[in-house]
Write a protein that holds these residues in place. Structure first.
Motif, mmCIF file in Angstrom:
data_model
loop_
_atom_site.group_PDB
_atom_site.id
_atom_site.type_symbol
_atom_site.label_atom_id
_atom_site.label_comp_id
_atom_site.label_asym_id
_atom_site.label_seq_id
_atom_site.Cartn_x
_atom_site.Cartn_y
_atom_site.Cartn_z
ATOM 1 N N MET A 158 0.853 -1.165 0.000
ATOM 2 C CA MET A 158 0.000 0.000 0.000
ATOM 3 C C MET A 158 0.902 1.232 0.000
ATOM 4 N N LYS A 159 0.575 2.204 -0.822
ATOM 5 C CA LYS A 159 1.340 3.453 -0.884
ATOM 6 C C LYS A 159 0.700 4.463 0.074
ATOM 7 N N ILE A 160 1.499 4.944 1.040
ATOM 8 C CA ILE A 160 1.009 5.843 2.077
ATOM 9 C C ILE A 160 1.853 7.114 2.089
ATOM 10 N N LEU A 161 1.181 8.260 2.089
ATOM 11 C CA LEU A 161 1.831 9.555 2.201
ATOM 12 C C LEU A 161 1.693 10.057 3.635
ATOM 13 N N VAL A 162 2.828 10.435 4.241
ATOM 14 C CA VAL A 162 2.845 10.978 5.596
ATOM 15 C C VAL A 162 3.265 12.438 5.512
ATOM 16 N N ILE A 163 2.418 13.328 6.041
ATOM 17 C CA ILE A 163 2.706 14.764 6.055
ATOM 18 C C ILE A 163 2.747 15.219 7.507
ATOM 19 N N ASP A 164 3.931 15.625 7.960
ATOM 20 C CA ASP A 164 4.078 16.101 9.341
ATOM 21 C C ASP A 164 5.304 16.991 9.412
ATOM 22 N N ASP A 165 5.168 18.138 10.072
ATOM 23 C CA ASP A 165 6.293 19.067 10.162
ATOM 24 C C ASP A 165 7.319 18.654 11.216
ATOM 25 N N ASP A 166 6.975 17.730 12.099
ATOM 26 C CA ASP A 166 7.904 17.239 13.121
ATOM 27 C C ASP A 166 8.709 16.083 12.529
ATOM 28 N N ASP A 167 9.995 16.331 12.317
ATOM 29 C CA ASP A 167 10.867 15.344 11.674
ATOM 30 C C ASP A 167 10.887 14.020 12.433
ATOM 31 N N ARG A 168 10.903 14.067 13.767
ATOM 32 C CA ARG A 168 10.939 12.825 14.562
ATOM 33 C C ARG A 168 9.669 12.007 14.357
ATOM 34 N N ILE A 169 8.515 12.666 14.389
ATOM 35 C CA ILE A 169 7.238 11.973 14.201
ATOM 36 C C ILE A 169 7.160 11.399 12.784
ATOM 37 N N ARG A 170 7.567 12.204 11.807
ATOM 38 C CA ARG A 170 7.527 11.764 10.406
ATOM 39 C C ARG A 170 8.380 10.515 10.214
ATOM 40 N N ARG A 171 9.600 10.527 10.748
ATOM 41 C CA ARG A 171 10.496 9.353 10.618
ATOM 42 C C ARG A 171 9.941 8.142 11.368
ATOM 43 N N LEU A 172 9.346 8.387 12.545
ATOM 44 C CA LEU A 172 8.766 7.295 13.330
ATOM 45 C C LEU A 172 7.622 6.629 12.564
ATOM 46 N N ILE A 173 6.708 7.432 12.047
ATOM 47 C CA ILE A 173 5.584 6.877 11.290
ATOM 48 C C ILE A 173 6.101 6.131 10.060
ATOM 49 N N GLU A 174 7.073 6.714 9.374
ATOM 50 C CA GLU A 174 7.652 6.059 8.193
ATOM 51 C C GLU A 174 8.236 4.697 8.563
ATOM 52 N N LYS A 175 8.991 4.631 9.647
ATOM 53 C CA LYS A 175 9.614 3.370 10.066
ATOM 54 C C LYS A 175 8.552 2.322 10.430
ATOM 55 N N ILE A 176 7.556 2.741 11.203
ATOM 56 C CA ILE A 176 6.486 1.813 11.615
ATOM 57 C C ILE A 176 5.799 1.219 10.385
ATOM 58 N N LEU A 177 5.444 2.074 9.426
ATOM 59 C CA LEU A 177 4.692 1.608 8.257
ATOM 60 C C LEU A 177 5.565 0.816 7.286
ATOM 61 N N CYS A 178 6.835 1.174 7.170
ATOM 62 C CA CYS A 178 7.744 0.390 6.317
ATOM 63 C C CYS A 178 7.918 -1.022 6.883
ATOM 64 N N LEU A 179 8.015 -1.126 8.208
ATOM 65 C CA LEU A 179 8.121 -2.450 8.831
ATOM 66 C C LEU A 179 6.880 -3.304 8.576
ATOM 67 N N GLU A 180 5.757 -2.644 8.325
ATOM 68 C CA GLU A 180 4.516 -3.353 8.005
ATOM 69 C C GLU A 180 4.411 -3.685 6.514
ATOM 70 N N GLY A 181 5.430 -3.287 5.732
ATOM 71 C CA GLY A 181 5.452 -3.616 4.312
ATOM 72 C C GLY A 181 4.861 -2.574 3.380
ATOM 73 N N HIS A 182 4.585 -1.386 3.897
ATOM 74 C CA HIS A 182 4.005 -0.332 3.062
ATOM 75 C C HIS A 182 5.090 0.491 2.381
ATOM 76 N N GLN A 183 4.761 1.057 1.246
ATOM 77 C CA GLN A 183 5.622 2.028 0.581
ATOM 78 C C GLN A 183 5.244 3.389 1.156
ATOM 79 N N VAL A 184 6.204 4.079 1.771
ATOM 80 C CA VAL A 184 5.903 5.315 2.484
ATOM 81 C C VAL A 184 6.602 6.502 1.826
#
Length: 156
Positions: free
Chosen positions: A1-27
């Motif tokens: 699944m292709k997921i777009l994450v929009i967040d101005d907080d770099d830490r939150i953005r990277r965290l969400i990206e890592k969580i979803l990539c580990l689930e097999g999503h394209q982030v």
């Protein structure tokens, strides 16, 4: 699944990206609404996770633009802002078209559960139905925002 994450907080953005990539999503990631909209147009994600309170182009306007252009896209609004200017931003996001909302801080499994729930949702039946629904949703969103505003003024 292709997921777009929009967040101005770099830490939150990277965290969400890592969580979803580990689930097999394209982030795909963006730091604010304008760059998020460019990715939205170019990459056509199935799900968007957007912060609400951001500099430049904030999340509520971004959600409204995405809904006008592609009503079938699934949207999760994220915020740690709570009440800003006497308006509950997560309720406003839901009123303006977010399929789900999540408050910061959140647990990784909470985010994964919400994404999985959206993945399993049926797509809208047709563009004609989507357009009709969009018109109805906009009117309903405006009514709900007005009601939220009245409630917060009367409770002050």
């Amino acid at each position: 699944m292709k997921i777009l994450v929009i967040d101005d907080d770099d830490r939150i953005r990277r965290l969400i990206e890592k969580i979803l990539c580990l689930e097999g999503h394209q982030v795909l990631v963006a730091a604010e609404g304008e760059s998020g909209m460019r990715l939205f147009h170019r990459e056509r994600p199935e799900i968007v996770i957007t912060d609400i309170i951001m500099p430049e182009q904030e999340g509520l306007g971004t959600i409204m633009m995405m809904r006008r252009e592609r009503p079938e896209v699934k949207v999760i609004a994220v915020s740690g802002g709570g009440r800003v200017g006497n308006l509950d931003v997560l309720n406003a996001a839901r009123a303006l078209g977010a399929d789900d909302v999540i408050a910061k801080p959140f647990r990784p499994d909470e985010l994964v559960d919400r994404v999985n729930r959206l993945v399993s949702m049926e797509p809208r039946a047709s563009e004609a139905q989507a357009a009709r629904s969009r018109r109805e949703d906009t009117g309903e969103a405006l009514r709900r925002l007005a009601e939220l505003s009245r409630q917060t003024r009367s409770s002050s």
